[in-house]
Scaffold this motif. Sequence first.
Motif, PDB file in Angstrom:
ATOM      1  N   GLU A  44       0.821  -1.220   0.000  1.00  0.00           N
ATOM      2  CA  GLU A  44       0.000   0.000   0.000  1.00  0.00           C
ATOM      3  C   GLU A  44       0.853   1.268   0.000  1.00  0.00           C
ATOM      4  OE1 GLU A  44      -3.154   0.949  -0.420  1.00  0.00           O
ATOM      5  OE2 GLU A  44      -3.947  -1.065  -0.626  1.00  0.00           O
ATOM      6  N   PRO A  45       1.891   1.363   0.842  1.00  0.00           N
ATOM      7  CA  PRO A  45       2.739   2.568   0.753  1.00  0.00           C
ATOM      8  C   PRO A  45       3.387   2.745  -0.628  1.00  0.00           C
ATOM      9  CG  PRO A  45       3.125   1.452   2.831  1.00  0.00           C
ATOM     10  CD  PRO A  45       2.249   0.539   2.005  1.00  0.00           C
ATOM     11  N   ILE A  46       3.778   1.646  -1.268  1.00  0.00           N
ATOM     12  CA  ILE A  46       4.332   1.737  -2.627  1.00  0.00           C
ATOM     13  C   ILE A  46       3.253   2.252  -3.573  1.00  0.00           C
ATOM     14  CG2 ILE A  46       5.182   0.400  -4.598  1.00  0.00           C
ATOM     15  CD1 ILE A  46       6.572  -1.453  -2.531  1.00  0.00           C
ATOM     16  N   ARG A  47       2.046   1.713  -3.459  1.00  0.00           N
ATOM     17  CA  ARG A  47       0.941   2.133  -4.329  1.00  0.00           C
ATOM     18  C   ARG A  47       0.612   3.618  -4.144  1.00  0.00           C
ATOM     19  NH1 ARG A  47      -2.777   4.082  -6.745  1.00  0.00           N
ATOM     20  NH2 ARG A  47      -4.462   3.019  -7.779  1.00  0.00           N
ATOM     21  N   GLY A  92      12.061   1.295 -11.209  1.00  0.00           N
ATOM     22  CA  GLY A  92      12.446   0.227 -10.287  1.00  0.00           C
ATOM     23  C   GLY A  92      13.392   0.708  -9.207  1.00  0.00           C
ATOM     24  N   MET A  93      14.379   1.490  -9.592  1.00  0.00           N
ATOM     25  CA  MET A  93      15.338   1.996  -8.603  1.00  0.00           C
ATOM     26  C   MET A  93      14.690   3.011  -7.669  1.00  0.00           C
ATOM     27  SD  MET A  93      17.943   0.172  -8.780  1.00  0.00           S
ATOM     28  CE  MET A  93      18.808   1.048  -7.476  1.00  0.00           C
ATOM     29  N   LYS A  94      13.738   3.782  -8.160  1.00  0.00           N
ATOM     30  CA  LYS A  94      13.022   4.727  -7.287  1.00  0.00           C
ATOM     31  C   LYS A  94      12.212   3.964  -6.235  1.00  0.00           C
ATOM     32  CE  LYS A  94      12.706   8.611 -10.483  1.00  0.00           C
ATOM     33  NZ  LYS A  94      11.825   9.423 -11.331  1.00  0.00           N
ATOM     34  N   ILE A  95      11.531   2.924  -6.661  1.00  0.00           N
ATOM     35  CA  ILE A  95      10.757   2.120  -5.712  1.00  0.00           C
ATOM     36  C   ILE A  95      11.701   1.438  -4.724  1.00  0.00           C
ATOM     37  CG2 ILE A  95       9.220   0.127  -5.452  1.00  0.00           C
ATOM     38  CD1 ILE A  95       8.052   0.879  -8.233  1.00  0.00           C
ATOM     39  N   PHE A  96      12.771   0.849  -5.227  1.00  0.00           N
ATOM     40  CA  PHE A  96      13.762   0.175  -4.384  1.00  0.00           C
ATOM     41  C   PHE A  96      14.279   1.133  -3.311  1.00  0.00           C
ATOM     42  CE2 PHE A  96      18.103  -1.195  -3.442  1.00  0.00           C
ATOM     43  CZ  PHE A  96      17.978  -2.574  -3.303  1.00  0.00           C
ATOM     44  N   ASP A  97      14.677   2.328  -3.715  1.00  0.00           N
ATOM     45  CA  ASP A  97      15.211   3.314  -2.764  1.00  0.00           C
ATOM     46  C   ASP A  97      14.149   3.779  -1.779  1.00  0.00           C
ATOM     47  OD1 ASP A  97      17.783   3.183  -3.789  1.00  0.00           O
ATOM     48  OD2 ASP A  97      17.479   4.871  -5.153  1.00  0.00           O
ATOM     49  N   PHE A  98      12.917   3.988  -2.242  1.00  0.00           N
ATOM     50  CA  PHE A  98      11.825   4.402  -1.360  1.00  0.00           C
ATOM     51  C   PHE A  98      11.596   3.359  -0.268  1.00  0.00           C
ATOM     52  CE2 PHE A  98       7.288   3.970  -0.342  1.00  0.00           C
ATOM     53  CZ  PHE A  98       7.060   5.203   0.272  1.00  0.00           C
ATOM     54  N   VAL A  99      11.505   2.098  -0.657  1.00  0.00           N
ATOM     55  CA  VAL A  99      11.266   1.034   0.312  1.00  0.00           C
ATOM     56  C   VAL A  99      12.437   0.953   1.291  1.00  0.00           C
ATOM     57  CG1 VAL A  99      11.015  -1.473   0.611  1.00  0.00           C
ATOM     58  CG2 VAL A  99       9.750  -0.292  -1.209  1.00  0.00           C
ATOM     59  N   ARG A 100      13.647   0.950   0.768  1.00  0.00           N
ATOM     60  CA  ARG A 100      14.842   0.823   1.613  1.00  0.00           C
ATOM     61  C   ARG A 100      14.912   1.940   2.654  1.00  0.00           C
ATOM     62  NH1 ARG A 100      20.095   2.462   0.235  1.00  0.00           N
ATOM     63  NH2 ARG A 100      19.247   2.919  -1.805  1.00  0.00           N
ATOM     64  N   ALA A 135      18.492  -5.880   1.436  1.00  0.00           N
ATOM     65  CA  ALA A 135      18.173  -5.328   0.121  1.00  0.00           C
ATOM     66  C   ALA A 135      19.351  -5.534  -0.829  1.00  0.00           C
ATOM     67  CB  ALA A 135      17.858  -3.844   0.249  1.00  0.00           C
ATOM     68  N   ALA A 136      19.047  -5.985  -2.032  1.00  0.00           N
ATOM     69  CA  ALA A 136      20.091  -6.220  -3.029  1.00  0.00           C
ATOM     70  C   ALA A 136      19.507  -6.111  -4.424  1.00  0.00           C
ATOM     71  CB  ALA A 136      20.714  -7.601  -2.847  1.00  0.00           C
ATOM     72  N   THR A 137      20.353  -5.722  -5.368  1.00  0.00           N
ATOM     73  CA  THR A 137      19.982  -5.812  -6.776  1.00  0.00           C
ATOM     74  C   THR A 137      20.693  -7.030  -7.320  1.00  0.00           C
ATOM     75  OG1 THR A 137      21.794  -4.377  -7.472  1.00  0.00           O
ATOM     76  CG2 THR A 137      19.681  -3.317  -7.006  1.00  0.00           C
ATOM     77  N   MET A 138      20.019  -7.743  -8.217  1.00  0.00           N
ATOM     78  CA  MET A 138      20.557  -9.009  -8.708  1.00  0.00           C
ATOM     79  C   MET A 138      20.427  -9.113 -10.217  1.00  0.00           C
ATOM     80  SD  MET A 138      18.845 -11.574  -5.948  1.00  0.00           S
ATOM     81  CE  MET A 138      19.934 -12.908  -6.377  1.00  0.00           C
TER      82      MET A 138
END
Length: 140
Positions: A44-47, A92-100, A135-138
């Motif tokens: 929900e926070p991502i949405r 994708g990187m914006k979402i990744f950074d927001f969550v992290r 958290a990691a990028t793969m």
Amino acid sequence: MKLTTHFSLEEMTRSGVAISRKIENNPTDGDVERMRMLCENVLEPIRRRFGVTRISSGFRSPELNKAVGGAPASQHMRGEAADIHISDMETGMKIFDFVRRNLDFDQMLFEHAMSNGCRWLHISYTARRANRRMAATMEC
């Protein structure tokens, strides 16, 4: 059945592989509650921040998890994980950074190197213990 404002049980259990192979993918009440917590605390926070959030893989029964090549102890089988379709690397990187930076989560993997260009963000949340915030990028 709505789990939260923007996420339903149907979308968290939908699977093309399950349909095509006639695999049962029915969560227990406990799995449903864990999916609700994942949705409330992470999805929900991502949405709210990024708009439409498409789940490419949510809950998986053990048989479905095996059919898709999931990890033997995958959090998908507990209703604790979802894969979010990512349209492009920048988003994708914006979402990744927001969550992290802003959310409590257990594990987050930005997986983005399939030959067809498909990208997804695997993210999990648990109430069984403290979330690890791994958290990691793969490259897949």
